[in-house]
Design a protein around this motif. Structure first.
Motif, PDB file in Angstrom:
ATOM      1  N   SER A 141       0.684  -1.099   0.140  1.00 31.75           N
ATOM      2  CA  SER A 141      -0.118  -0.071   0.018  1.00 31.75           C
ATOM      3  C   SER A 141       0.749   1.482   0.036  1.00 31.75           C
ATOM      4  O   SER A 141       2.200   1.050   0.232  1.00 31.75           O
ATOM      5  N   ASP A 142       0.153   2.230  -0.002  1.00 33.61           N
ATOM      6  CA  ASP A 142       0.999   3.595   0.164  1.00 33.61           C
ATOM      7  C   ASP A 142       1.259   3.813   1.561  1.00 33.61           C
ATOM      8  O   ASP A 142       0.730   3.093   2.515  1.00 33.61           O
ATOM      9  N   LEU A 143       1.988   4.702   2.033  1.00 35.82           N
ATOM     10  CA  LEU A 143       2.625   5.207   3.319  1.00 35.82           C
ATOM     11  C   LEU A 143       1.439   6.224   3.787  1.00 35.82           C
ATOM     12  O   LEU A 143       1.291   7.106   3.156  1.00 35.82           O
ATOM     13  N   ILE A 144       0.855   5.909   4.733  1.00 33.59           N
ATOM     14  CA  ILE A 144      -0.257   6.906   5.226  1.00 33.59           C
ATOM     15  C   ILE A 144       0.003   7.434   6.682  1.00 33.59           C
ATOM     16  O   ILE A 144       0.692   6.659   7.425  1.00 33.59           O
ATOM     17  N   GLY A 145      -0.493   8.537   6.900  1.00 30.78           N
ATOM     18  CA  GLY A 145      -0.696   8.878   8.422  1.00 30.78           C
ATOM     19  C   GLY A 145      -2.028   8.869   9.332  1.00 30.78           C
ATOM     20  O   GLY A 145      -3.062   8.351   8.492  1.00 30.78           O
ATOM     21  N   GLY A 146      -1.971   9.148  10.421  1.00 31.55           N
ATOM     22  CA  GLY A 146      -3.304   9.168  11.146  1.00 31.55           C
ATOM     23  C   GLY A 146      -4.359   9.944  10.335  1.00 31.55           C
ATOM     24  O   GLY A 146      -4.240  10.628   9.715  1.00 31.55           O
ATOM     25  N   GLY A 147      -5.531   8.982  10.425  1.00 31.51           N
ATOM     26  CA  GLY A 147      -6.781   9.552   9.867  1.00 31.51           C
ATOM     27  C   GLY A 147      -6.915   9.184   8.322  1.00 31.51           C
ATOM     28  O   GLY A 147      -7.858   9.555   7.675  1.00 31.51           O
TER      29      GLY A 147
END
Ligand code: ZN
Length: 182
Positions: A141-147
């Motif tokens: 997946s992509d790298l994601i942050g909170g929310g």
């Protein structure tokens, strides 16, 4: 009296004849023709049901969550091999991806996870997917942050156990699990 006798004789003759016919038909046709019939009926049914199964792939969406405590909410995911899967990774925390980034990396069976993690640590420019070990990655997946959330598709070609990790530095120790394809 004569009429009644005649009728009774005719009646019983009909009954005898019909029951006799039924009897002979059943005994001769059932064991042989009956079985052949069942065999020919069952064969096309058996052929068409797997074909129908292939025509309607059950492509399920699997939702997996990562949080600010560096944990996935799933450690084991059961899927069907050869089926297109949709993974949605949700970051349920509040921390940004620079400090608490999450991704989901599905690795080929037999991959040395610790070695992969060490290479991933150096691969900040490619969101911790090391180009040198690209051949070990089935999908990510992509790298994601909170929310945030992100979705990707993958088809696991063969039955087996596929490790998945978050390759953000330091997360591998806690953020890992296995996808079991059958
Ligand atoms: Zn992570």
């Amino acid at each position: 009296m004569k009429r009644i006798f005649k009728t009774a004789t005719i009646m019983s003759a009909i009954v005898l004849a019909s029951s006799c016919n039924n009897g002979t038909q059943k005994t001769t046709s059932d064991p042989h023709a009956g079985h052949d019939h069942h065999a020919t009926v069952e064969t096309p049914t058996a052929d068409s049901s797997p074909a129908a199964g292939t025509a309607t792939p059950t492509s399920g969406t699997i939702i997996i969550e990562g949080d600010d405590q560096m944990r996935f909410n799933k450690s084991e995911i059961n899927v069907k091999a050869g089926e297109e899967l949709t993974f949605t990774l949700k970051h349920t925390g509040k921390m940004g991806k620079e400090v608490m980034g999450h991704n989901m990396v599905i690795l080929k069976p037999g991959t040395d996870i610790a070695a992969f993690g060490l290479e991933a640590n150096k691969a900040k420019d490619t969101n911790y997917i090391p180009a040198s070990l690209a051949s070990s990655v089935i999908a990510h997946s992509d790298l994601i942050g909170g929310g945030e959330e992100t979705t990707f598709q993958v088809t696991l070609p063969e039955a087996g156990r596929y490790d998945f990790i978050c390759s953000f530095p330091g997360h591998l120790a806690l953020m890992k699990g296995v996808i079991i394809a059958e």
